[in-house]
Write an enzyme that holds these catalytic residues in place. Structure first.
Site, PDB file in Angstrom:
ATOM      1  N   HIS A  35       0.927  -1.061   0.195  1.00 31.68           N
ATOM      2  CA  HIS A  35       0.004  -0.016   0.044  1.00 31.68           C
ATOM      3  C   HIS A  35       1.079   1.210  -0.036  1.00 31.68           C
ATOM      4  O   HIS A  35       1.489   1.443   0.918  1.00 31.68           O
ATOM      5  CB  HIS A  35      -0.987   0.011   1.354  1.00 31.68           C
ATOM      6  CG  HIS A  35      -1.967  -1.032   1.326  1.00 31.68           C
ATOM      7  ND1 HIS A  35      -3.091  -1.031   0.534  1.00 31.68           N
ATOM      8  CD2 HIS A  35      -1.810  -2.275   2.064  1.00 31.68           C
ATOM      9  CE1 HIS A  35      -3.780  -2.118   0.691  1.00 31.68           C
ATOM     10  NE2 HIS A  35      -3.039  -2.629   1.594  1.00 31.68           N
ATOM     11  N   HIS A  95      -0.774  -6.850  -5.686  1.00 32.12           N
ATOM     12  CA  HIS A  95      -0.796  -8.090  -4.726  1.00 32.12           C
ATOM     13  C   HIS A  95       0.087  -9.117  -5.688  1.00 32.12           C
ATOM     14  O   HIS A  95      -0.158  -9.301  -6.774  1.00 32.12           O
ATOM     15  CB  HIS A  95      -2.222  -8.683  -4.591  1.00 32.12           C
ATOM     16  CG  HIS A  95      -2.394  -9.980  -3.903  1.00 32.12           C
ATOM     17  ND1 HIS A  95      -2.852 -10.861  -4.984  1.00 32.12           N
ATOM     18  CD2 HIS A  95      -2.022 -10.785  -2.869  1.00 32.12           C
ATOM     19  CE1 HIS A  95      -2.725 -12.265  -4.538  1.00 32.12           C
ATOM     20  NE2 HIS A  95      -2.387 -11.883  -3.319  1.00 32.12           N
ATOM     21  N   ASN A 121       0.842 -13.442  -5.280  1.00 33.54           N
ATOM     22  CA  ASN A 121       1.172 -14.700  -4.368  1.00 33.54           C
ATOM     23  C   ASN A 121       1.564 -16.118  -5.349  1.00 33.54           C
ATOM     24  O   ASN A 121       0.998 -16.004  -6.334  1.00 33.54           O
ATOM     25  CB  ASN A 121      -0.112 -15.275  -3.733  1.00 33.54           C
ATOM     26  CG  ASN A 121      -0.289 -16.467  -3.029  1.00 33.54           C
ATOM     27  OD1 ASN A 121      -0.471 -17.578  -3.731  1.00 33.54           O
ATOM     28  ND2 ASN A 121       0.079 -16.347  -1.637  1.00 33.54           N
ATOM     29  N   HIS A 181      -0.673  -5.550 -17.951  1.00 33.40           N
ATOM     30  CA  HIS A 181      -0.886  -6.857 -18.842  1.00 33.40           C
ATOM     31  C   HIS A 181      -0.117  -7.352 -19.758  1.00 33.40           C
ATOM     32  O   HIS A 181       0.069  -8.683 -19.920  1.00 33.40           O
ATOM     33  CB  HIS A 181      -2.435  -6.578 -19.235  1.00 33.40           C
ATOM     34  CG  HIS A 181      -3.258  -6.756 -18.105  1.00 33.40           C
ATOM     35  ND1 HIS A 181      -3.922  -8.029 -17.811  1.00 33.40           N
ATOM     36  CD2 HIS A 181      -3.892  -5.792 -17.256  1.00 33.40           C
ATOM     37  CE1 HIS A 181      -4.902  -7.846 -16.969  1.00 33.40           C
ATOM     38  NE2 HIS A 181      -4.969  -6.409 -16.473  1.00 33.40           N
ATOM     39  N   HIS A 212     -20.773  -8.096  -3.801  1.00 32.68           N
ATOM     40  CA  HIS A 212     -21.650  -7.247  -3.323  1.00 32.68           C
ATOM     41  C   HIS A 212     -21.503  -5.785  -3.642  1.00 32.68           C
ATOM     42  O   HIS A 212     -22.466  -4.930  -3.463  1.00 32.68           O
ATOM     43  CB  HIS A 212     -21.561  -7.381  -1.919  1.00 32.68           C
ATOM     44  CG  HIS A 212     -20.264  -6.876  -1.188  1.00 32.68           C
ATOM     45  ND1 HIS A 212     -18.948  -7.877  -1.091  1.00 32.68           N
ATOM     46  CD2 HIS A 212     -19.650  -5.829  -0.519  1.00 32.68           C
ATOM     47  CE1 HIS A 212     -18.179  -7.224  -0.340  1.00 32.68           C
ATOM     48  NE2 HIS A 212     -18.209  -6.114  -0.251  1.00 32.68           N
TER      49      HIS A 212
END
Length: 305
Positions: A102, A112, A114, A147, A177
């Site tokens: 951040h 991010h 992983n 990308h 949501h």
């Protein structure tokens, strides 16, 4: 090439953590990572490295873990593994490097990454991972460049990877949501293992390529954006976008759920949280603003390359 095993995979991940931390410290200029070693009560442990209040990175974590033990029912459900009545509870081994950064400046994106490896005592194994970008303000040229870098990394191993893993990221990094993507996506893959045409060594090499791509990509974006001026209003928008990041990680992220369900170290699992985040009731940006423009990009299926 010798087939990768637990030991060689763990050694490579630890070296990757070292390389990424060194690159980020150099790019930041003043920030230093603090390291904590931890042990998991059920087996294994890891080393968490967190940077706070650097010149560019306000808070960032680069975590390594290697944990093992008996798989709980919740873990088996999450991994889509079923056992027959009367069978012994299988054991798992999981290792990986996970990163969330951040920045101070709203014009520098959150990122991010992983890369992870799982083994089960049943004989199953797989590789997973990915990289995704969450700009507070979407700059289309930078999203395309991001990308392009990922597509090139994929294409060096299989031209089918990027067209498969890019939509997978769109679907995974989605906030149902809110009906918006977390950012501009990237690539995401899981459950990769050998087939009749692809060896474990080939999958391992691709997985390494993804991990190694992280530092050059993000340090470039840091250098490009870190010195742009910003206003208090842009910082307030940054706080709202960080709030969306928190919502995804706590409500939908499988890695967060896996860590908590396997009694991982809470501080390490939640190091992905921003230092501050805001929520404003029923907030809508004014039309024809950079904030409103950013929201138009937060959707699945954008053809960036």
């Amino acid at each position: 090439m010798q087939q990768p095993d637990r030991q060689s995979i763990v050694a490579w991940l630890q070296a990757l953590q070292d390389q990424i931390c060194a690159a980020l410290e150099t790019a930041d200029g003043t920030g230093q990572f603090r390291e904590d070693h931890w042990e998991r009560p059920g087996g294994g442990g890891g080393r968490s490295r967190v940077m706070a209040d650097g010149a560019i990175i306000e808070k960032g974590g680069v975590g390594f873990s290697a944990v093992h033990g008996e798989a709980s029912e919740a873990t088996l459900r999450q991994l889509n593994i079923t056992t027959k009545p009367g069978e012994a509870q299988p054991e798992f081994f999981a290792t990986g490097v996970s990163i969330v950064l951040h920045p101070h400046n709203p014009h520098v994106p959150i990122i991010h990454m992983n890369v992870r490896y799982f083994e089960m005592s049943t004989g199953q194994y797989w590789f997973g991972g990915g990289i995704d970008l969450t700009p507070h303000y979407v700059v289309p040229q930078q999203a395309r460049w991001f990308h392009e870098q990922l597509k090139q990394a994929c294409d060096r191993h299989d031209p089918a990877y990027y067209p498969k893993f890019k939509p997978w990221a769109d679907d995974y990094f989605y906030i149902p949501h809110r009906q918006e993507t977390r950012g501009v996506g990237g690539i995401f893959f899981d459950y990769l293992n050998e087939t009749e045409t692809v060896s474990k060594e080939a999958i391992f090499a691709f997985w390494q390529e993804v991990g190694s791509a992280f530092a050059p990509i993000y340090t470039h974006l840091m250098a490009l954006n870190a010195h742009k001026p910003y206003t208090p209003d842009e910082q307030r928008w940054q706080g709202l976008r960080r709030g969306r990041y928190v919502e995804f990680n706590l409500a939908w992220d499988r890695g967060t759920k896996f860590g908590l369900e396997t009694n991982g170290r809470t501080e390490s699992i939640l190091m992905s949280m921003p230092p501050q985040a805001n929520w404003v009731y029923d907030y809508h940006p004014a039309p024809n603003t950079p904030e409103a423009e950013t929201l138009t990009w937060l959707r699945k299926g954008v053809d960036w390359v």
